[in-house]
Design a protein around this motif. Sequence first.
Motif, PDB file in Angstrom:
ATOM      1  N   UNK A  35       0.837  -1.206   0.000  1.00 33.64           N
ATOM      2  CA  UNK A  35       0.000   0.000   0.000  1.00 33.64           C
ATOM      3  C   UNK A  35       0.872   1.258   0.000  1.00 33.64           C
ATOM      4  N   UNK A  36       2.119   1.145   0.456  1.00 34.40           N
ATOM      5  CA  UNK A  36       3.047   2.283   0.453  1.00 34.40           C
ATOM      6  C   UNK A  36       3.563   2.601  -0.948  1.00 34.40           C
ATOM      7  N   UNK A  37       3.399   1.683  -1.862  1.00 32.44           N
ATOM      8  CA  UNK A  37       3.917   1.847  -3.224  1.00 32.44           C
ATOM      9  C   UNK A  37       2.889   2.595  -4.082  1.00 32.44           C
ATOM     10  N   UNK A  38       3.330   3.582  -4.837  1.00 28.48           N
ATOM     11  CA  UNK A  38       2.385   4.303  -5.707  1.00 28.48           C
ATOM     12  C   UNK A  38       1.690   3.352  -6.680  1.00 28.48           C
ATOM     13  N   UNK A  39       0.405   3.536  -6.854  1.00 25.51           N
ATOM     14  CA  UNK A  39      -0.400   2.779  -7.813  1.00 25.51           C
ATOM     15  C   UNK A  39      -0.391   1.273  -7.559  1.00 25.51           C
ATOM     16  N   UNK A  40      -0.286   0.873  -6.303  1.00 27.96           N
ATOM     17  CA  UNK A  40      -0.289  -0.557  -5.975  1.00 27.96           C
ATOM     18  C   UNK A  40      -1.652  -1.154  -6.286  1.00 27.96           C
ATOM     19  N   UNK A  41      -1.637  -2.356  -6.795  1.00 21.80           N
ATOM     20  CA  UNK A  41      -2.870  -3.088  -7.068  1.00 21.80           C
ATOM     21  C   UNK A  41      -3.582  -3.364  -5.738  1.00 21.80           C
ATOM     22  N   UNK A  42      -4.880  -3.187  -5.722  1.00 24.06           N
ATOM     23  CA  UNK A  42      -5.671  -3.366  -4.504  1.00 24.06           C
ATOM     24  C   UNK A  42      -5.490  -4.764  -3.907  1.00 24.06           C
ATOM     25  N   UNK A  43      -5.294  -5.764  -4.741  1.00 22.52           N
ATOM     26  CA  UNK A  43      -5.195  -7.151  -4.270  1.00 22.52           C
ATOM     27  C   UNK A  43      -3.927  -7.435  -3.471  1.00 22.52           C
ATOM     28  N   UNK A  44      -2.922  -6.575  -3.554  1.00 17.32           N
ATOM     29  CA  UNK A  44      -1.669  -6.827  -2.828  1.00 17.32           C
ATOM     30  C   UNK A  44      -1.359  -5.772  -1.769  1.00 17.32           C
ATOM     31  N   UNK A  45      -2.247  -4.820  -1.577  1.00 13.73           N
ATOM     32  CA  UNK A  45      -1.954  -3.698  -0.673  1.00 13.73           C
ATOM     33  C   UNK A  45      -1.623  -4.126   0.752  1.00 13.73           C
ATOM     34  N   UNK A  46      -2.209  -5.213   1.243  1.00 11.43           N
ATOM     35  CA  UNK A  46      -1.956  -5.653   2.619  1.00 11.43           C
ATOM     36  C   UNK A  46      -0.746  -6.577   2.732  1.00 11.43           C
TER      37      UNK A  46
END
Length: 131
Positions: A35-46
């Motif tokens: 989630x800290x990465x810009x434009x992260x895919x929602x499926x990997x944010x956690x």
Amino acid sequence: MATLTPYIYSSDARRQADFYVKALGGELVSLRTFADMPDADESIKDRVMHLELQALGLRFFMADSGTDTVDRGHGLDLTLAFKSEEEARRIFDGLSEGGIVKMPFQRMFWGTMFGRLEDPFGVIWQIATES
């Protein structure tokens, strides 16, 4: 001079780090998710992008792997050596909880205490005393 820091990939880095905090008497120093990465895919944010754990005066890095399973291979053990038998035995017992003891922690023919185990996450450890 160099510093060697194990970087352990995991199918659940948070759970594995919590296990090491308990087994090694360590602390979680930092944790960053995707989630800290810009434009992260929602499926990997956690998922864990990078975490740092400190224990026994050592630093360990960890992250969630890109897949659900991690192939550890068989060519590498992590070895911890201790001055006291009591501390070595405590760490051996903590890391082997829920894992597989490959060699019991006992006095070896070369004179030191030594044991080898696979922790519940598939990481193989050698625990020894210095004398």
